[in-house]
Design a protein around this motif. Structure first.
Motif, PDB file in Angstrom:
ATOM      1  N   VAL A 124      45.146 -25.777 -43.591  1.00 31.51           N
ATOM      2  CA  VAL A 124      45.247 -27.161 -43.129  1.00 31.51           C
ATOM      3  C   VAL A 124      44.437 -28.078 -44.048  1.00 31.51           C
ATOM      4  CG1 VAL A 124      44.689 -28.774 -41.256  1.00 31.51           C
ATOM      5  CG2 VAL A 124      45.690 -26.549 -40.721  1.00 31.51           C
ATOM      6  N   GLU A 125      43.231 -27.629 -44.408  1.00 29.89           N
ATOM      7  CA  GLU A 125      42.398 -28.432 -45.312  1.00 29.89           C
ATOM      8  C   GLU A 125      43.094 -28.682 -46.630  1.00 29.89           C
ATOM      9  OE1 GLU A 125      38.481 -26.904 -46.002  1.00 29.89           O
ATOM     10  OE2 GLU A 125      37.922 -27.118 -43.888  1.00 29.89           O
ATOM     11  N   ARG A 126      43.693 -27.621 -47.189  1.00 38.74           N
ATOM     12  CA  ARG A 126      44.402 -27.759 -48.467  1.00 38.74           C
ATOM     13  C   ARG A 126      45.548 -28.751 -48.350  1.00 38.74           C
ATOM     14  NH1 ARG A 126      44.708 -21.703 -49.490  1.00 38.74           N
ATOM     15  NH2 ARG A 126      42.813 -21.272 -50.672  1.00 38.74           N
ATOM     16  N   HIS A 127      46.305 -28.596 -47.259  1.00 34.86           N
ATOM     17  CA  HIS A 127      47.468 -29.461 -47.049  1.00 34.86           C
ATOM     18  C   HIS A 127      47.038 -30.934 -46.931  1.00 34.86           C
ATOM     19  CE1 HIS A 127      51.448 -30.647 -45.716  1.00 34.86           C
ATOM     20  NE2 HIS A 127      50.895 -31.252 -44.677  1.00 34.86           N
ATOM     21  N   MET A 128      46.004 -31.160 -46.102  1.00 35.19           N
ATOM     22  CA  MET A 128      45.546 -32.535 -45.896  1.00 35.19           C
ATOM     23  C   MET A 128      44.969 -33.126 -47.192  1.00 35.19           C
ATOM     24  SD  MET A 128      46.443 -32.940 -42.822  1.00 35.19           S
ATOM     25  CE  MET A 128      45.779 -34.367 -42.033  1.00 35.19           C
ATOM     26  N   ALA A 129      44.262 -32.281 -47.942  1.00 29.66           N
ATOM     27  CA  ALA A 129      43.684 -32.756 -49.204  1.00 29.66           C
ATOM     28  C   ALA A 129      44.790 -33.164 -50.167  1.00 29.66           C
ATOM     29  CB  ALA A 129      42.795 -31.683 -49.809  1.00 29.66           C
ATOM     30  N   ALA A 130      45.874 -32.380 -50.168  1.00 33.60           N
ATOM     31  CA  ALA A 130      47.007 -32.709 -51.044  1.00 33.60           C
ATOM     32  C   ALA A 130      47.630 -34.038 -50.634  1.00 33.60           C
ATOM     33  CB  ALA A 130      48.043 -31.587 -51.001  1.00 33.60           C
ATOM     34  N   LEU A 131      47.745 -34.258 -49.315  1.00 33.42           N
ATOM     35  CA  LEU A 131      48.284 -35.541 -48.824  1.00 33.42           C
ATOM     36  C   LEU A 131      47.355 -36.687 -49.234  1.00 33.42           C
ATOM     37  CD1 LEU A 131      49.462 -34.671 -45.181  1.00 33.42           C
ATOM     38  CD2 LEU A 131      50.899 -35.030 -47.192  1.00 33.42           C
ATOM     39  N   ALA A 132      46.041 -36.471 -49.058  1.00 32.21           N
ATOM     40  CA  ALA A 132      45.068 -37.517 -49.361  1.00 32.21           C
ATOM     41  C   ALA A 132      45.099 -37.891 -50.839  1.00 32.21           C
ATOM     42  CB  ALA A 132      43.665 -37.068 -48.951  1.00 32.21           C
ATOM     43  N   ARG A 133      45.394 -36.905 -51.683  1.00 33.51           N
ATOM     44  CA  ARG A 133      45.422 -37.187 -53.120  1.00 33.51           C
ATOM     45  C   ARG A 133      46.531 -38.158 -53.511  1.00 33.51           C
ATOM     46  NH1 ARG A 133      43.554 -31.895 -53.726  1.00 33.51           N
ATOM     47  NH2 ARG A 133      45.657 -31.037 -53.841  1.00 33.51           N
ATOM     48  N   GLN A 134      47.507 -38.305 -52.616  1.00 29.49           N
ATOM     49  CA  GLN A 134      48.579 -39.264 -52.901  1.00 29.49           C
ATOM     50  C   GLN A 134      48.129 -40.710 -52.694  1.00 29.49           C
ATOM     51  OE1 GLN A 134      52.380 -38.307 -51.060  1.00 29.49           O
ATOM     52  NE2 GLN A 134      51.754 -36.167 -50.884  1.00 29.49           N
ATOM     53  N   ASN A 135      47.001 -40.887 -51.997  1.00 29.20           N
ATOM     54  CA  ASN A 135      46.488 -42.248 -51.772  1.00 29.20           C
ATOM     55  C   ASN A 135      45.625 -42.691 -52.946  1.00 29.20           C
ATOM     56  OD1 ASN A 135      47.553 -42.364 -49.178  1.00 29.20           O
ATOM     57  ND2 ASN A 135      45.723 -41.457 -48.262  1.00 29.20           N
ATOM     58  N   LEU A 136      45.592 -43.989 -53.149  1.00 30.89           N
ATOM     59  CA  LEU A 136      44.554 -44.552 -54.020  1.00 30.89           C
ATOM     60  C   LEU A 136      43.529 -45.128 -53.041  1.00 30.89           C
ATOM     61  CD1 LEU A 136      43.391 -45.385 -56.733  1.00 30.89           C
ATOM     62  CD2 LEU A 136      44.807 -47.435 -56.663  1.00 30.89           C
ATOM     63  N   SER A 137      42.430 -44.414 -52.840  1.00 32.37           N
ATOM     64  CA  SER A 137      41.544 -44.820 -51.755  1.00 32.37           C
ATOM     65  C   SER A 137      40.567 -45.904 -52.200  1.00 32.37           C
ATOM     66  CB  SER A 137      40.797 -43.607 -51.191  1.00 32.37           C
ATOM     67  OG  SER A 137      39.762 -43.236 -52.052  1.00 32.37           O
ATOM     68  N   ALA A 138      40.007 -46.576 -51.216  1.00 33.95           N
ATOM     69  CA  ALA A 138      39.155 -47.741 -51.457  1.00 33.95           C
ATOM     70  C   ALA A 138      37.981 -47.436 -52.378  1.00 33.95           C
ATOM     71  CB  ALA A 138      38.648 -48.284 -50.127  1.00 33.95           C
ATOM     72  N   GLY A 139      37.472 -46.213 -52.321  1.00 34.36           N
ATOM     73  CA  GLY A 139      36.291 -45.882 -53.107  1.00 34.36           C
ATOM     74  C   GLY A 139      36.602 -45.471 -54.540  1.00 34.36           C
ATOM     75  N   GLU A 140      37.892 -45.368 -54.869  1.00 28.98           N
ATOM     76  CA  GLU A 140      38.267 -44.829 -56.185  1.00 28.98           C
ATOM     77  C   GLU A 140      38.702 -45.878 -57.180  1.00 28.98           C
ATOM     78  OE1 GLU A 140      41.449 -42.364 -54.923  1.00 28.98           O
ATOM     79  OE2 GLU A 140      40.207 -40.576 -54.764  1.00 28.98           O
ATOM     80  N   ALA A 141      38.719 -47.141 -56.765  1.00 28.35           N
ATOM     81  CA  ALA A 141      39.270 -48.176 -57.645  1.00 28.35           C
ATOM     82  C   ALA A 141      38.542 -49.487 -57.387  1.00 28.35           C
ATOM     83  CB  ALA A 141      40.757 -48.349 -57.345  1.00 28.35           C
TER      84      ALA A 141
END
Lengths: 123, 452
Positions: free
Chosen positions: B52-69
């Motif tokens: 589940v962690e791997r799956h969710m992390a993969a989904l999260a990687r599709q976002n450009l999150s507020a802290g990364e830009a």
């Protein structure tokens, strides 16, 4: 001046065309510590039985009804700062509001003090 | 306090008492098509935690999150730095699992937090009294409108064009059920707010005027004349604050005569969290406290004369007299309120002022730099940490293009006001303490490329 009572535990003093309304000593005792009384605004017109005031306790509230029809001419502003007056002196200084009586015939069905005492004893 | 789960025997015993044969019997009034009969498509029955962690992390990687830009999005939700201790403290079990504090004898900790929170909110908004919080800013705003209706016995509210459109939308949804009439238009891209127009629109049928401060475009106006105009005809002034950090630098609405001040407390202690849960702030003048919705904590003394805290004025709430309750909201955003209170305590009065000063200074830098970009015009002549730019092309497109380039440029007015294409070139830019000078330069450069 004559005093009447209702089976909703209100008392009414009638003097000329003005009726002073409050709740009875029995009522305040049943309710317990009163923390707030919401009174009607001057000029409000009530039909007999309308919600006229609210007595608030810490965890409950109780409605007070207009015992007769009429127009509010005064509310007891002393209760704003000292709602506990209703507990300490329900039938005198703890009065709620004064009405200009619309129909004196509505007084006919109400109890006098002796009848009210009997009514309460039977509860 | 211990929480003991039910056994199957417990459940069977309870069902037997009420005459039901299964839990499903309790849901017979839910239409069959709305009930789940089978597995949810695409969702496995179970999976290991690691999977589940791997799956969710993969989904999260599709976002450009507020802290990364470089991140300039605001418009009602702000990225501020929340001290690590906030998250740690709110996870203490005594806070995290606390039940509604109806029994003061076992809930003194929770009640004291609410009391401190209310004190902070009342002081911040410049009001006499604040409640223990609402769901979020938009629902708090609606509750203020119906509170004004109860107080004035009138049903016409005037909403400023500078009020957040999502707040307007929530109010319109709710007004369908109360019959309130809400007047509102989209804003125009001028430096001046619509205060004069609001004053001109007030009449004897007006229950309240609702104005945002700073408004959706970041503009700041003195609310005093509006308060006076409303009071002159017996109407109320409702002020809405979506960025409470601003009040570390500018005058509180309560101090300008607002009768009810509501807002979104997310900026302090609560992260962006994909839009929720957030924290509704609600405060008013003392004389209206009995018409205030929500939970209220008060200070008292116990039988031994020691200071203690209790929920008070509960008769306003629906568990006492449902038909006469001030609102169907009888809860509060307890955990978010706690986070707010801890963050606010860590900041202190001076810290809040410093934080506000830092926000404003960075926003001024950004406004100066971005105004120099060809094809960019600054709308505001006043702002705190958020301002509006007019671009030489549709801002929605610009935002998308810049996001692809790794710069989150702001919130376009096209997104906020899809029905007002005339302001589609507007871009609302928020600049908090999390923005660096390099971020500002990155946005300026990206706009220079895009608006050539």
């Amino acid at each position: 001046m004559s005093r009447y009572f209702t089976d909703e535990h209100e008392w009414i003093d009638v003097e000329g065309e003005i009726a002073t309304v409050g709740i009875t000593d029995y009522a305040q005792e049943q309710l317990g510590d009163i923390v707030f009384v919401e009174l009607p605004a001057e000029g409000t017109n009530f039909d007999k039985g309308d919600d006229a005031a609210v007595v608030e306790l810490v965890k409950a509230a109780s409605d007070v009804y207009a015992p007769i029809s009429g127009e509010v001419v005064e509310s007891n502003s002393a209760l704003e700062d000292e709602p506990a007056l209703v507990n300490s002196d329900a039938e005198e200084d703890g009065w709620f509001f004064k009405l200009r009586i619309a129909d004196t015939s509505e007084l006919e069905g109400l109890m006098n003090e002796a009848a009210y005492k009997k009514f309460v004893a039977a509860l | 306090m211990r929480y003991l789960p039910l056994t199957d025997t417990d459940r069977q015993d309870m069902l037997a008492v009420i005459g039901a044969s299964s839990i499903d019997d309790l849901f017979v009034d839910v239409p069959a098509e709305a009930r789940l009969t089978d597995k949810i498509a695409g969702l496995p029955d179970h999976a290991s935690e690691l999977a589940v962690e791997r799956h969710m992390a993969a989904l999260a990687r599709q976002n450009l999150s507020a802290g990364e830009a470089p991140f300039f999005l605001g418009a009602g939700a702000y990225k501020h730095h929340v001290p690590a201790s906030v998250d740690h403290l709110i996870q203490r079990g005594e806070f995290l699992t606390a039940y509604t504090p109806y029994q003061p004898e076992i809930a003194q900790g929770t009640l004291q937090v609410l009391f401190e929170f209310q004190t902070q909110v009342a002081r911040l908004l410049g009001c006499d009294v604040a409640n223990a919080s609402m769901y979020d800013g938009s629902t708090a705003c609606w509750e203020a409108i119906v509170m004004a209706r109860r107080i004035t016995k009138r049903g016409k509210a005037i909403l400023s064009s500078g009020l957040h459109p999502h707040y307007v939308s929530v109010a319109n949804t709710m007004a369908k059920f109360t019959g309130d009439v809400l007047a509102h238009e989209a804003p125009t891209l001028d430096a001046a707010t619509d205060i004069d127009a609001l004053i001109a629109g007030i009449d004897k049928d007006t229950s309240c005027v609702v104005v945002q401060y700073p408004d959706i475009l970041g503009r700041i106006a003195d609310l005093t004349p509006l308060a006076d105009a409303a009071h002159a005809v017996g109407a109320l002034l409702v002020a809405v604050v979506t960025e409470p950090v601003a009040l570390g630098a500018i005058k509180a609405p309560g101090a300008m005569g607002a009768d009810i001040v509501v807002g979104e407390g997310q900026s302090i202690g609560v992260g962006l969290q994909f839009g929720g849960p957030y924290l509704g702030l609600f405060a008013c003048k003392q004389k209206y406290v009995r018409q205030m919705p929500g939970r209220l904590c008060g200070e008292t003394v116990d039988a031994a004369g020691k200071r203690g805290f209790v929920l008070t004025l509960s008769t306003r709430e629906q568990h006492i007299r449902r038909e006469k309750a001030t609102s169907n909201i009888c809860t509060n955003s307890g955990l978010c309120a706690l986070a707010f209170s801890i963050h606010m305590t860590l900041l202190g009065e001076r810290g809040l002022r410093e934080l506000a000063t830092l926000n404003h200074a960075l926003a001024c830098q950004a406004a100066d730099r971005l105004s120099q970009v060809p094809g960019v015009t600054l709308v505001n002549d006043s702002f705190f940490n958020e301002f509006t730019l007019i671009l030489s092309k549709d801002a929605r497109e610009v935002v998308r293009t810049l996001a692809d380039k790794g710069v989150l440029a702001g919130v376009s007015l096209g997104r906020l006001f899809p029905a007002a294409p005339q302001i589609g070139n507007g871009l609302v830019v928020a600049v908090t303490e999390t923005v660096t000078p390099e971020d500002i330069e990155a946005l300026a450069k990206a706009l220079e490329e895009e608006l050539v």
